[in-house]
Design a protein around this motif. Structure first.
Motif, mmCIF file in Angstrom:
data_model
loop_
_atom_site.group_PDB
_atom_site.id
_atom_site.type_symbol
_atom_site.label_atom_id
_atom_site.label_comp_id
_atom_site.label_asym_id
_atom_site.label_seq_id
_atom_site.Cartn_x
_atom_site.Cartn_y
_atom_site.Cartn_z
ATOM 1 N N MET A 141 0.866 -1.161 -0.072
ATOM 2 C CA MET A 141 -0.097 0.002 -0.027
ATOM 3 C C MET A 141 1.062 1.169 0.022
ATOM 4 O O MET A 141 1.957 1.431 0.675
ATOM 5 C CB MET A 141 -1.002 -0.101 1.192
ATOM 6 C CG MET A 141 -1.931 -1.224 1.418
ATOM 7 S SD MET A 141 -2.996 -1.231 0.016
ATOM 8 C CE MET A 141 -3.623 -3.042 -0.048
ATOM 9 N N ARG A 142 0.440 2.326 -0.733
ATOM 10 C CA ARG A 142 1.377 3.563 -0.730
ATOM 11 C C ARG A 142 0.592 4.507 0.199
ATOM 12 O O ARG A 142 -0.182 5.332 0.007
ATOM 13 C CB ARG A 142 1.113 4.226 -2.226
ATOM 14 C CG ARG A 142 1.576 2.895 -3.371
ATOM 15 C CD ARG A 142 3.081 2.890 -3.291
ATOM 16 N NE ARG A 142 3.577 1.978 -4.438
ATOM 17 C CZ ARG A 142 3.784 2.375 -5.395
ATOM 18 N NH1 ARG A 142 3.823 3.556 -5.790
ATOM 19 N NH2 ARG A 142 4.335 1.618 -6.502
ATOM 20 N N TRP B 131 -3.014 6.661 4.017
ATOM 21 C CA TRP B 131 -4.309 6.478 3.746
ATOM 22 C C TRP B 131 -4.876 5.235 2.629
ATOM 23 O O TRP B 131 -5.896 4.774 3.056
ATOM 24 C CB TRP B 131 -4.952 7.779 3.228
ATOM 25 C CG TRP B 131 -4.966 8.769 4.415
ATOM 26 C CD1 TRP B 131 -4.020 9.841 4.217
ATOM 27 C CD2 TRP B 131 -5.910 9.146 5.506
ATOM 28 N NE1 TRP B 131 -4.420 10.658 5.700
ATOM 29 C CE2 TRP B 131 -5.544 10.111 6.200
ATOM 30 C CE3 TRP B 131 -6.969 8.230 5.657
ATOM 31 C CZ2 TRP B 131 -6.234 10.586 7.346
ATOM 32 C CZ3 TRP B 131 -7.625 8.569 6.692
ATOM 33 C CH2 TRP B 131 -7.301 9.750 7.616
ATOM 34 N N MET B 132 -3.999 4.993 1.984
ATOM 35 C CA MET B 132 -4.279 3.744 1.137
ATOM 36 C C MET B 132 -4.494 2.569 2.070
ATOM 37 O O MET B 132 -5.393 1.809 1.945
ATOM 38 C CB MET B 132 -3.070 3.618 0.116
ATOM 39 C CG MET B 132 -3.614 2.273 -0.695
ATOM 40 S SD MET B 132 -2.524 1.937 -2.167
ATOM 41 C CE MET B 132 -3.126 3.269 -3.166
ATOM 42 N N ARG C 101 -8.033 8.725 -3.841
ATOM 43 C CA ARG C 101 -6.625 8.740 -3.984
ATOM 44 C C ARG C 101 -6.147 7.337 -3.508
ATOM 45 O O ARG C 101 -5.009 7.325 -3.752
ATOM 46 C CB ARG C 101 -6.140 9.700 -2.723
ATOM 47 C CG ARG C 101 -5.949 10.989 -3.803
ATOM 48 C CD ARG C 101 -5.589 11.992 -2.838
ATOM 49 N NE ARG C 101 -4.086 11.997 -2.726
ATOM 50 C CZ ARG C 101 -2.987 12.246 -3.346
ATOM 51 N NH1 ARG C 101 -3.436 13.036 -4.371
ATOM 52 N NH2 ARG C 101 -1.930 12.012 -3.085
ATOM 53 N N ALA C 102 -7.052 6.518 -2.646
ATOM 54 C CA ALA C 102 -6.590 5.211 -2.447
ATOM 55 C C ALA C 102 -7.312 3.997 -2.879
ATOM 56 O O ALA C 102 -6.711 2.923 -3.127
ATOM 57 C CB ALA C 102 -6.861 5.135 -0.838
ATOM 58 N N LEU C 103 -8.421 4.400 -3.328
ATOM 59 C CA LEU C 103 -9.352 2.912 -3.941
ATOM 60 C C LEU C 103 -9.843 3.593 -5.270
ATOM 61 O O LEU C 103 -10.161 4.842 -5.562
ATOM 62 C CB LEU C 103 -10.512 2.681 -3.214
ATOM 63 C CG LEU C 103 -10.218 2.208 -1.957
ATOM 64 C CD1 LEU C 103 -11.526 2.176 -0.987
ATOM 65 C CD2 LEU C 103 -9.386 0.905 -1.595
ATOM 66 N N ASP D 59 -7.080 1.471 -6.371
ATOM 67 C CA ASP D 59 -5.676 1.338 -6.514
ATOM 68 C C ASP D 59 -5.313 0.225 -5.351
ATOM 69 O O ASP D 59 -4.658 -0.485 -5.723
ATOM 70 C CB ASP D 59 -4.961 2.443 -6.601
ATOM 71 C CG ASP D 59 -5.005 3.336 -7.758
ATOM 72 O OD1 ASP D 59 -5.709 3.160 -8.672
ATOM 73 O OD2 ASP D 59 -4.551 4.490 -7.708
ATOM 74 N N ALA D 60 -5.575 0.392 -4.267
ATOM 75 C CA ALA D 60 -5.349 -0.684 -3.358
ATOM 76 C C ALA D 60 -5.513 -1.942 -3.671
ATOM 77 O O ALA D 60 -4.787 -2.658 -3.284
ATOM 78 C CB ALA D 60 -6.084 -0.273 -2.042
#
Length: 297
Positions: free
Chosen positions: A27-28, A31-32, A64-66, A68-69
């Motif tokens: 995870m980046r 928050w991700m 910004r997180a989903l 992509d997670a």
């Protein structure tokens, strides 16, 4: 009961083991990891689902997180990692002897029974957590049960806020005005622009809930008390299912764990959860069971 189970649940946000688990999954950033660890019971959901269910986050924060997670780790992998991380955090904080004790195993079983008795119709986060398999190890079982109870209460709280016409930002402004959380910290971490925060304050003043300087008016105090009371009422089913005597027993078993977390320094002052320690510090008395109010319309 909330002030006894919420601190243990909150290890998933504040314990370093949670961050290491998220980083280990690829995870980046914080928050991700936060959104993935909390949303994983729902499956590989879209940001719009999480924005709706979590209620208080700006859509851009979630986006910004989903999703992509889920390209770094599937929800099943995330669930396994968070369970291991929470067991590791509990072992470090409470001690290996405590985690392996008969008392913690008893607490885990009582909490699991309470969580199984939770009414999850219309409570998506609670329902998704309730449907997870029962962990074999007591520490993991306790944490997961408390998480189901936490999301059950949270889902009910959101329903009350919606019913009272309090949107995400208005709810946070009221929370800050009540002294439960730091307003600027809430706004920044939930990523709302200052103009949205200001507009929410204006709307609350127009409703007579805030003074010109942002304090709660008597009507605001009453509104806040009403929201909390209805949230308590909506959260009562698990404890009714467990029964008064065993709920009291679970409260006693959880209290030293909650005190350990609150005393660890992991939860920052003015934390967004609203854990002030006031309820726990002020009472070792019996649990108060509330009679639900019949609502119409």
């Amino acid at each position: 009961m909330w002030e006894r189970f919420e601190p243990v649940h909150d290890l998933v946000y504040f314990a370093p083991e949670a961050r290491r688990a998220a980083d280990g999954l690829g995870m980046r950033g914080f928050w991700m990891g936060y959104f993935a660890l909390r949303a994983a019971p729902l499956g590989a959901v879209s940001p719009s689902v999480v924005t709706s269910g979590f209620y208080v986050f700006h859509p851009a924060r979630v986006a910004r997180a989903l999703p992509d997670a889920w390209s770094y780790a599937a929800p099943g992998q995330v669930l396994a990692a968070r369970s291991e991380a929470m067991e590791a955090a509990m072992t470090r904080l409470f001690g290996a002897e405590s985690v392996e004790s008969a008392a913690l195993a008893e607490a885990a079983d009582l909490a699991w029974e309470a969580a199984a008795g939770a009414d999850t119709a219309g409570r998506v986060l609670a329902g998704a957590n309730q449907a997870l398999e029962r962990p074999e190890r007591p520490a993991a079982r306790l944490w997961q049960a408390l998480t189901t109870l936490r999301e059950h209460r949270g889902d009910g709280h959101v329903a009350v806020l919606v019913g009272q016409g309090l949107g995400p930002v208005e709810a946070m402004v009221l929370k800050a005005a009540a002294g439960e959380s730091d307003g600027p910290f809430l706004r920044e971490t939930r990523k709302w622009p200052q103009e949205d925060w200001t507009a929410a304050g204006t709307a609350l003043r127009e409703r007579g809930l805030l003074t010109a300087d942002g304090a709660l008016t008597p009507a605001g105090e009453a509104e806040r008390a009403l929201v909390e009371r209805r949230t308590d009422e909506a959260a009562g089913r698990p404890w009714a299912a467990l029964g008064a005597e065993r709920t009291e027993r679970l409260a006693g078993l959880l209290e030293p764990l909650a005190r350990t977390v609150l005393g660890s320094g992991l939860l920052p002052p003015g934390n967004p959860v609203g854990l002030t320690g006031r309820l726990l510090a002020g009472s070792r008395s019996g649990i108060r069971f509330m009679k639900p109010v019949r609502q119409t319309g």
